[in-house]
Design a protein around this motif. Structure first.
Motif, PDB file in Angstrom:
ATOM      1  N   GLU A 155      -3.621   7.433   4.988  1.00 29.51           N
ATOM      2  CA  GLU A 155      -3.584   6.612   6.108  1.00 29.51           C
ATOM      3  C   GLU A 155      -4.928   5.539   6.428  1.00 29.51           C
ATOM      4  OE1 GLU A 155      -0.818   5.525   7.826  1.00 29.51           O
ATOM      5  OE2 GLU A 155       0.397   6.941   6.726  1.00 29.51           O
TER       6      GLU A 155
ATOM      7  N   ILE B 110       0.811  -1.249  -0.171  1.00 30.25           N
ATOM      8  CA  ILE B 110      -0.034   0.018   0.186  1.00 30.25           C
ATOM      9  C   ILE B 110       0.879   1.396  -0.024  1.00 30.25           C
ATOM     10  CG2 ILE B 110      -1.834   1.120   1.208  1.00 30.25           C
ATOM     11  CD1 ILE B 110      -2.744  -1.436   2.181  1.00 30.25           C
TER      12      ILE B 110
ATOM     13  N   THR C 118       1.404  -4.982   2.843  1.00 23.57           N
ATOM     14  CA  THR C 118       2.503  -4.146   3.393  1.00 23.57           C
ATOM     15  C   THR C 118       2.289  -2.620   3.071  1.00 23.57           C
ATOM     16  OG1 THR C 118       3.671  -4.457   1.387  1.00 23.57           O
ATOM     17  CG2 THR C 118       4.266  -5.970   3.274  1.00 23.57           C
ATOM     18  N   ARG C 119       2.863  -1.950   3.858  1.00 22.98           N
ATOM     19  CA  ARG C 119       2.808  -0.385   3.725  1.00 22.98           C
ATOM     20  C   ARG C 119       4.150   0.223   3.715  1.00 22.98           C
ATOM     21  NH1 ARG C 119       1.154   3.992   2.894  1.00 22.98           N
ATOM     22  NH2 ARG C 119       0.405   5.665   4.074  1.00 22.98           N
TER      23      ARG C 119
ATOM     24  N   HIS D  32      -6.402  -2.439   4.198  1.00 24.19           N
ATOM     25  CA  HIS D  32      -5.906  -3.632   5.087  1.00 24.19           C
ATOM     26  C   HIS D  32      -7.001  -4.486   5.513  1.00 24.19           C
ATOM     27  CE1 HIS D  32      -3.869  -5.102   9.074  1.00 24.19           C
ATOM     28  NE2 HIS D  32      -3.496  -6.083   7.878  1.00 24.19           N
TER      29      HIS D  32
ATOM     30  N   ALA E  50      -5.269   3.325   3.909  1.00 21.72           N
ATOM     31  CA  ALA E  50      -4.464   2.275   3.828  1.00 21.72           C
ATOM     32  C   ALA E  50      -5.204   1.305   4.985  1.00 21.72           C
ATOM     33  CB  ALA E  50      -3.126   2.461   4.352  1.00 21.72           C
ATOM     34  N   THR E  51      -5.800   1.844   6.072  1.00 22.94           N
ATOM     35  CA  THR E  51      -6.351   0.982   7.058  1.00 22.94           C
ATOM     36  C   THR E  51      -7.381   0.151   6.691  1.00 22.94           C
ATOM     37  OG1 THR E  51      -5.551   2.655   8.576  1.00 22.94           O
ATOM     38  CG2 THR E  51      -7.316   1.037   9.609  1.00 22.94           C
TER      39      THR E  51
END
Lengths: 195, 195
Positions: A146, A137, A165-166, A153, A149-150
């Motif tokens: 963010e 990500i 992964t980030r 996930h 991304a969360t």
């Protein structure tokens, strides 16, 4: 409106270009050879006519599938998720990544009315089902990035086959610790690695 | 070269636009509606096709004679001499001048190989012969602009019928005496006026 005023107006609509800059650009084109101006016109026209979304990854390209999706040398087991197609050239320039991409076309931002349905997510879920091993990500290190991304996930991590992964956060190379903001320094501490 | 790279390249050729800005502009056009991009392309194309030099004054315009030369309300006895056509909108915006213009298309600059033959001077001499009363020299307050002004004064001042004037130099309105350079302050002193 006359031709000069009309071009000044069109240039001034572009982001970061004020009226004075628009005027400077217009008169530059008038002083330069007319061929230069015609070449610019054709390049703009061509972008409008030829560039489309890649059906596989959502990248902007004059090819469909785009040059990355079509390239047999790229690793099909890794997919890097970015907010915008314009993020891809920056990653390519870093010269380190050899997998595929997936362009969301934005980031979750409830304040701007952008929810999951406004992002290019369906294709991503399908791709994960097709045997992708790692989703990297690479949304921006901003509040919205963010949150996105969360969300990703949670959405993708449920599938046990894929690693999500980030990109690491920390001090930018060439930056100055003295001028780094507190959040970045805190991230750099919590992500510190043994030397 | 693909369409996106080719437009980035064309934008980056414009003055003051680096590669990153060129990329930002290109992706902006791709995210905006395609009609916006087409309108920009048409405006650039139109400027290249329609704008020409005014035969009377050397201004850039889609009309010949240009809108100033053709306007019957403007004072034909005053001619303001400027270096470039792009200086005219700034003077028009000041809202004070109602005469005609004459565009030199540059300024004397021996170091760059620009001599009197490279400037649009013949038309100016003819116009002075046609009964113009005042020539206002509005070349830039730079070394080359001053040299050009002095040259024009010698060239035109010989005709006893015409008054040759030069825009006043001094402190810019809204400026700060503390930060003004010495030459400007000296000009402001020598040009001081009784209140």
């Amino acid at each position: 409106m006359n031709a000069i005023e009309s071009l000044v107006g069109e240039f001034a609509r572009l982001p970061g270009i004020g009226r004075k800059t628009a005027q400077r650009l217009t008169y530059h084109l008038l002083k330069a050879s007319r061929d230069d101006a015609r070449r610019l016109a054709r390049a703009v026209e061509r972008v409008a006519a030829e560039v489309k979304l890649c059906g596989a990854c959502g990248n902007l390209s004059d090819l469909d599938p785009c040059e990355y999706c079509a390239d047999p040398r790229r690793d099909r087991l890794q997919v890097c998720v970015v907010e915008e197609a314009s993020d891809i050239p920056a990653i390519e320039k870093s010269g380190n990544y050899g997998g595929l991409y997936h362009v969301l076309g934005g980031r979750l931002s409830p304040l701007d009315g952008v929810g999951p349905d406004d992002l290019n997510l369906r294709g991503l879920v399908t791709r994960v089902g097709d045997g992708v091993r790692e989703i990297i990500i690479a949304t921006n290190p901003s509040v919205e990035g963010e949150a996105t991304a969360t969300y990703l996930h949670r959405l993708l991590g449920a599938s046990s086959d894929v690693t999500v992964t980030r990109l690491a956060r920390g001090l930018p190379v060439g930056g100055d610790l003295e001028y780094a903001d507190g959040v970045t320094i805190a991230e750099a501490f919590s992500g510190r690695r043994e030397m």
